[in-house]
Design an enzyme around this catalytic site. Structure first.
Site, PDB file in Angstrom:
ATOM      1  N   SER A 140       0.820  -1.115   0.099  1.00  0.00           N
ATOM      2  CA  SER A 140      -0.079  -0.055   0.035  1.00  0.00           C
ATOM      3  C   SER A 140       0.915   1.358   0.162  1.00  0.00           C
ATOM      4  O   SER A 140       2.088   1.190   0.533  1.00  0.00           O
ATOM      5  CB  SER A 140      -1.012   0.047   1.324  1.00  0.00           C
ATOM      6  N   TYR A 154      -2.657  -0.741   9.988  1.00  0.00           N
ATOM      7  CA  TYR A 154      -2.395  -1.080   8.389  1.00  0.00           C
ATOM      8  C   TYR A 154      -1.297  -0.596   7.778  1.00  0.00           C
ATOM      9  O   TYR A 154      -1.042  -1.344   7.130  1.00  0.00           O
ATOM     10  CB  TYR A 154      -3.786  -0.502   7.986  1.00  0.00           C
TER      11      TYR A 154
END
Length: 248
Positions: A140, A154
């Site tokens: 990401s 995350y």
């Protein structure tokens, strides 16, 4: 072209979108996820549109590590080889650290890192046996720095996955096996469907088309889409944390 492609987390979001894109290229697909009814729907759609490809399905919860190894081997046996494995399955839940939601952050850490490790282990075992293939992990853009609020855990898991993938790349760089880390920017999917007014957000179809193109190039790393995320990734790594934290 990599003919036989395994994608985890293929029942929704980026996994489902990438399956559609690789089906258009005539690739055989090994698709797994927890929600098998959605996999069945996807197989029916892709088989109707591309009758020449073979699509194998398996139910898989990536938090069941033994099942990960078993499922990957079953796919290899059914297709003959695994030419590319895309470690995509993950989750986006998370809460600020110290606010009473350890269970949610732990679950994200387990699925996004430990379960990704299991997938990488299972994939690379097969690729080493074949002495060929392509491992892809979906990290990401948030992995570039520590992120605040709901993104803290995350982002940390995705940074860990990127470092893990780089280590695998270092280990295999003198072999025919290719290793790629993909850093998606803001692509609409089920993970972020409740997030509104996010700058630079693109729709799922456009994003997955860009993902497939990047993966086909087999780079060491790629930010997807390249614009604006390649220059933004550079800025995220070098700007003061006080500035970066406002991007979350």
């Amino acid at each position: 072209m990599r003919k036989n492609i395994l994608i985890t987390g293929a029942s929704s979001g980026l996994g489902r979108g990438m399956a559609r894109e690789f089906a258009k290229l005539g690739c055989n697909l090994a698709l797994c996820a927890r929600r098998t009814e959605r996999l069945d729907e996807l197989k029916a759609e892709l088989t109707a549109a591309h009758p020449g490809i073979h699509i194998a399905l398996r139910a898989l919860d990536v938090d069941d590590y033994d099942a990960v190894f078993c499922t990957f081997r079953e796919f290899r046996d059914e297709l003959g080889t695994l030419d590319r494995v895309i470690v995509n399955a993950g989750m986006g839940k998370g809460q600020p650290i110290g606010t009473g939601y350890f269970y949610a952050n732990r679950q994200t850490a387990q699925t996004n890192f430990v379960s990704a490790l299991a997938q990488c282990e299972a994939a690379v075992e097969i690729l080493r046996e074949q002495n060929a293939g392509h491992l892809v992990t979906i990290s990401s853009i948030s992995a570039m720095r520590g992120m605040p609020r709901n993104l803290t855990t995350y982002a940390a898991t995705k940074a860990g996955l990127a470092a893990l993938t780089e280590g695998i790349r270092a280990d295999l760089m003198r072999t025919p096996i290719k290793v790629t880390t993909i850093f998606p920017g803001y692509i609409r999917s089920e993970i972020n469907e409740k997030v509104k007014k996010t700058p630079f957000m693109i729709d799922t179809e456009t994003g997955c088309r860009a993902l497939a193109r990047a993966i086909e190039r087999e780079p060491a790393t790629a930010c997807v889409p390249g614009w604006p995320w390649t220059p933004l990734a550079f800025l995220m790594r070098h700007l003061p944390l006080s500035v970066v934290s406002k991007m979350a």
